[in-house]
Scaffold this motif. Structure first.
Motif, PDB file in Angstrom:
ATOM      1  N   SER A 249       0.387  -0.906  -0.378  1.00 21.61           N
ATOM      2  CA  SER A 249       0.053   0.275  -0.228  1.00 21.61           C
ATOM      3  C   SER A 249       0.627   1.207  -0.017  1.00 21.61           C
ATOM      4  CB  SER A 249      -1.040   0.468   1.469  1.00 21.61           C
ATOM      5  OG  SER A 249      -1.552  -1.332   1.344  1.00 21.61           O
ATOM      6  N   VAL A 250       0.641   2.092  -0.635  1.00 18.24           N
ATOM      7  CA  VAL A 250       1.186   3.577  -0.687  1.00 18.24           C
ATOM      8  C   VAL A 250       0.205   4.674   0.542  1.00 18.24           C
ATOM      9  CG1 VAL A 250       2.614   2.891  -2.726  1.00 18.24           C
ATOM     10  CG2 VAL A 250      -0.038   4.271  -2.436  1.00 18.24           C
ATOM     11  N   GLY A 251       1.090   5.707   0.576  1.00 19.61           N
ATOM     12  CA  GLY A 251       0.298   6.992   1.513  1.00 19.61           C
ATOM     13  C   GLY A 251      -0.657   7.609   0.803  1.00 19.61           C
ATOM     14  N   SER A 252      -1.189   8.652   0.919  1.00 23.19           N
ATOM     15  CA  SER A 252      -1.669   9.892  -0.084  1.00 23.19           C
ATOM     16  C   SER A 252      -1.115  10.300  -1.114  1.00 23.19           C
ATOM     17  CB  SER A 252      -1.805  11.416   1.063  1.00 23.19           C
ATOM     18  OG  SER A 252      -2.368  10.155   2.387  1.00 23.19           O
TER      19      SER A 252
ATOM     20  N   ASP B 247      -3.876  -0.924  -1.151  1.00 23.95           N
ATOM     21  CA  ASP B 247      -4.322   0.968  -1.498  1.00 23.95           C
ATOM     22  C   ASP B 247      -3.943   2.284  -1.496  1.00 23.95           C
ATOM     23  OD1 ASP B 247      -6.258  -0.971  -0.131  1.00 23.95           O
ATOM     24  OD2 ASP B 247      -5.851  -0.655   1.476  1.00 23.95           O
ATOM     25  N   THR B 248      -4.196   2.926  -1.838  1.00 22.70           N
ATOM     26  CA  THR B 248      -4.282   4.104  -1.883  1.00 22.70           C
ATOM     27  C   THR B 248      -4.662   5.564  -1.106  1.00 22.70           C
ATOM     28  OG1 THR B 248      -2.788   5.923  -3.247  1.00 22.70           O
ATOM     29  CG2 THR B 248      -4.816   4.726  -3.687  1.00 22.70           C
ATOM     30  N   GLY B 249      -3.531   6.909  -0.698  1.00 23.44           N
ATOM     31  CA  GLY B 249      -4.574   7.440   0.761  1.00 23.44           C
ATOM     32  C   GLY B 249      -5.287   8.396  -0.144  1.00 23.44           C
TER      33      GLY B 249
ATOM     34  N   MET C  31      -5.908  16.496   6.073  1.00 27.55           N
ATOM     35  CA  MET C  31      -5.330  16.821   4.415  1.00 27.55           C
ATOM     36  C   MET C  31      -3.798  15.408   4.656  1.00 27.55           C
ATOM     37  SD  MET C  31      -6.441  18.671   2.696  1.00 27.55           S
ATOM     38  CE  MET C  31      -4.977  19.105   0.981  1.00 27.55           C
ATOM     39  N   ALA C  32      -3.727  14.525   5.102  1.00 21.19           N
ATOM     40  CA  ALA C  32      -2.279  13.847   5.268  1.00 21.19           C
ATOM     41  C   ALA C  32      -1.290  14.057   5.260  1.00 21.19           C
ATOM     42  CB  ALA C  32      -2.497  12.015   5.026  1.00 21.19           C
TER      43      ALA C  32
ATOM     44  N   ASP D 205       2.731   4.323   6.552  1.00 20.46           N
ATOM     45  CA  ASP D 205       1.875   5.187   6.491  1.00 20.46           C
ATOM     46  C   ASP D 205       0.343   5.631   7.229  1.00 20.46           C
ATOM     47  OD1 ASP D 205       4.811   6.803   5.065  1.00 20.46           O
ATOM     48  OD2 ASP D 205       3.711   7.656   4.605  1.00 20.46           O
ATOM     49  N   PRO D 206       0.300   6.238   8.415  1.00 23.89           N
ATOM     50  CA  PRO D 206      -0.812   6.126   8.482  1.00 23.89           C
ATOM     51  C   PRO D 206      -1.553   6.628   7.619  1.00 23.89           C
ATOM     52  CG  PRO D 206       0.498   6.198  10.317  1.00 23.89           C
ATOM     53  CD  PRO D 206       1.244   6.333   9.381  1.00 23.89           C
ATOM     54  N   TYR D 207      -2.734   6.947   7.533  1.00 23.76           N
ATOM     55  CA  TYR D 207      -4.000   7.693   6.408  1.00 23.76           C
ATOM     56  C   TYR D 207      -4.248   8.830   7.148  1.00 23.76           C
ATOM     57  CZ  TYR D 207      -3.480   4.055   3.166  1.00 23.76           C
ATOM     58  OH  TYR D 207      -2.630   3.113   1.467  1.00 23.76           O
ATOM     59  N   ASP D 208      -4.869   9.944   6.335  1.00 23.48           N
ATOM     60  CA  ASP D 208      -5.889  11.386   6.142  1.00 23.48           C
ATOM     61  C   ASP D 208      -6.504  10.450   7.924  1.00 23.48           C
ATOM     62  OD1 ASP D 208      -6.693   9.614   3.895  1.00 23.48           O
ATOM     63  OD2 ASP D 208      -8.177  10.781   4.696  1.00 23.48           O
TER      64      ASP D 208
END
Lengths: 137, 289, 224
Positions: B169-172, B188-190, C178-179, C213-216
């Motif tokens: 998965s990747v961040g935002s 998933d993607t953010g 907005m993360a 990476d935690p999300y928004d």
């Protein structure tokens, strides 16, 4: 299909921008005297059945299973002439008039890709001089 | 343009070099530049200055105790010696590893890396066995990057070409300002993925966060899972047979083909109701291409 | 009251036993000329100073600290002074055992600060990060759980932020809508590690591990 056409300038014919160098269709385009958008379908994915021997060799040399970045390269048109956009010098490179253009965009795209690689890898490409002038290390 | 030898250029300042090679603003202002060039003169597949490397010539490099600059300089030195496969060990989250490589190379990074990993890439095939931090592959021009684990935010920011693949998965803000190429995410993607995307293709096999494709100009996003919400001017479109064939080929190529195929993917494109291209001057429009 | 060994001439650490109102005791201590409480806690201890992280750690003997959890911060000052008062972690006078480190910019800082000040809270610096400590301490003192406070902050605090909160027995994190600020998280059965950059985690866990990476709008709380 949504996402493959351009508002104000739909691409209906493979020779559209050869026959009409202005390419101005919509009222807005005529008003500003400028074509809106790209002169090719940026979302068209390549038909690998039409790949040329040169491009197959390029893929092999680079160790790629497909055309990689060249999937985004298409034959475009500038002022009524076939041209390919070269991102390395941010301008169109005209395809010589001596080159016969096939009757379909997919085959034209393959020619454009081959032509662009040959130009980019040539020691005549402006990037060679730019590199000499500006390279820092 | 006056003829200047390399030795003379070496002794000049950058400004003097640019002028000696005719690169003043005045001379570049013309609309057209005439360059004589014979497409059949020489068969080359890499830039004229690129080192000749052999994929079968392999070497290893331990990053332990080295600075990023030292590692990146070593990669260039090894390429100059003809090494076409370089394996980096113990990166341990180092930033900016392997940036700016502009020729063919197999680069294998054993471990995880930090920000801006292999940015500004033009040609290499990179495989990273661990995870990557923010902005992996940013401004990539061509090549392939395969990340075995997860990736941080702004994955593939502003890429212009090539394939950037993350199995996890990747961040935002994945593919923010994407200008070409292909981004593939196995998981998933953010939020705000595909923000201001201009062209190219993004494939997310898992779920996408809120505001997907916000303010996208063009390009295509395919999502296999759920989409939390679409951004402004991003709309769903019909998945064509050409899309399915392309998805099948790409996902199979990277071992990410879902068991249930690709028919369930949602295609997202620009609604093009926000376009402002017609307000730009012709020269500005060219910069966007 | 007994004094622990003083590491510097300007920062003193005391162990105090007392019954009764902590805020009154704190106010009483500060009646001494030139005395300012930098932090107070029954379970947490805050160390702040200027200089390289290694130097500060060595000066205060951080490697000898024993405990279940800790948070740290090296600050690149952008909008307030470079001084000890503006260094993280922040706490909220006189609430003990609340500490916060933050990466980001809070855009409704002054509005929120005035709200907190009207509620009787004191600010020691002009750094926006301090608001998060005061805000958290305010909520906790009202009986709101740490997790709820963190969730509430995402709606009430404007701007971009990722912040961590350590209390006596909990460790929490929150990320804005907005993360926009980074956080890398490693989670195993016996260890939680979080940092803005992977390289910080790899410095203590050099072996190959899985991080995310935690999300928004993500909020997490762990019990010590």
């Amino acid at each position: 299909m949504a996402g493959t056409q351009y508002r104000g300038s739909e691409i209906k014919d493979v020779d559209q921008f050869l026959n009409d160098s202005d390419g101005l269709e919509s009222e807005r385009e005529k008003e500003i005297g400028q074509h809106i958008g790209y002169r090719y379908d940026v979302n068209l994915v390549p038909d690998y059945k039409r790949i040329t021997p040169f491009l197959s060799k390029y893929m092999e040399v680079m160790g790629w299973d497909d055309l990689n970045w060249l999937e985004d390269v298409h034959m475009g048109y500038e002022e009524g002439a076939a041209a390919v956009f070269d991102r390395n010098n941010n301008g169109w490179v005209r395809v010589p008039e001596s080159v016969d253009l096939p009757d379909n965009q997919q085959d034209r795209d393959m020619i454009a890709r081959e032509f662009l690689i040959k130009f980019q890898m040539s020691d005549r490409h402006p990037l060679v001089s730019l590199r000499k002038a500006y390279m820092k290390f | 343009m006056a003829s200047v030898s390399d030795a003379e250029l070496k002794n000049m300042t950058q400004d003097e070099r640019a002028r000696a090679l005719g690169m003043t603003t005045e001379q570049l202002t013309g609309k057209q530049l005439y360059v004589e060039f014979d497409p059949d003169a020489e068969e080359r597949f890499t830039y004229p200055w690129a080192p000749e490397v052999d994929f079968n010539k392999r070497t290893e490099l331990d990053c332990d105790g080295k600075t990023t600059t030292e590692v990146n300089s070593s990669i260039r030195d090894l390429m100059a010696k003809g090494y076409g496969t370089i394996v980096l060990h113990n990166p341990r989250g180092m930033h900016s590893l392997g940036v700016g490589i502009l020729s063919k190379l197999n680069l294998i990074i054993e471990g995880s890396t930090g920000y801006f990993t292999v940015g500004l890439l033009d040609g290499p095939n990179v495989r990273i066995t661990g995870r990557v931090g923010w902005s992996c592959g940013e401004n990539m021009m061509s090549g392939t990057i395969m990340i075995e684990k997860n990736a941080g935010s702004t994955f593939g920011a502003a890429i212009r070409g090539g394939d950037l693949v993350c199995r996890g998965s990747v961040g935002s803000r994945t593919g923010i300002d994407q200008k070409g190429g292909t981004i593939i995410v196995g998981g998933d993607t953010g939020a705000l993925s595909g923000f201001m995307m201009q062209r190219g293709r993004m494939v997310v096999c898992g779920n996408a966060g809120k505001n997907l494709g916000d303010s996208m100009y063009d390009g295509t996003i395919f999502v296999g899972g759920d989409i939390k919400s679409l951004g402004v001017d991003a709309v769903e479109a019909e998945l064509s047979d050409l899309d399915k064939a392309w998805l099948t080929r790409k996902l199979t190529q990277y071992g990410l083909m879902p068991d249930k195929g690709v028919d369930h993917f949602t295609k997202v494109v620009a609604g093009k109701q926000l376009w402002n291209y017609d307000n730009l001057e012709p020269s500005e429009k060219k910069l966007i291409l | 009251m007994k004094s622990k060994k003083a590491d510097t001439e300007y920062a003193l650490r005391y162990v105090i036993s007392h019954d009764g109102d902590t805020s009154k005791m704190a106010a009483h201590i500060e009646e001494g000329e030139g005395v300012e409480i930098m932090s107070m806690g029954s379970g947490l201890e805050l160390i702040k100073d200027l200089g390289d992280a290694d130097d500060v750690a060595a000066l205060y003997g951080l490697n000898d600290f024993q405990g279940t959890h800790g948070i740290g911060h090296t600050r690149m000052a952008t909008e307030s002074d470079v001084d000890i008062r503006s260094a993280h972690p922040y706490w909220a006078f006189p609430y003990n055992d609340v500490s916060v480190v933050h990466n980001g910019q809070i855009t409704n800082y002054w509005i929120m600060r005035r709200t907190m000040e009207r509620n009787g809270h004191r600010f020691m610096s002009n750094c926006d990060s301090e608001l998060l400590a005061v805000y958290t301490a305010h909520n906790l003192s009202k009986g709101i759980s740490l997790e709820d406070s963190l969730r509430q902050s995402i709606g009430e605090i404007d701007g971009v932020f990722t912040y961590l909160v350590a209390t006596k027995d909990q460790l929490g994190m929150a990320k804005d809508t907005m993360a926009a600020k980074p956080l890398v998280l490693y989670e195993s059965d016996d260890l939680i590690a979080m940092a803005s950059e992977e390289v910080a985690i790899r410095a203590i866990l050099p072996e190959e591990i899985d991080t995310t990476d935690p999300y928004d709008e993500e909020v997490r709380v762990w019990q010590a």
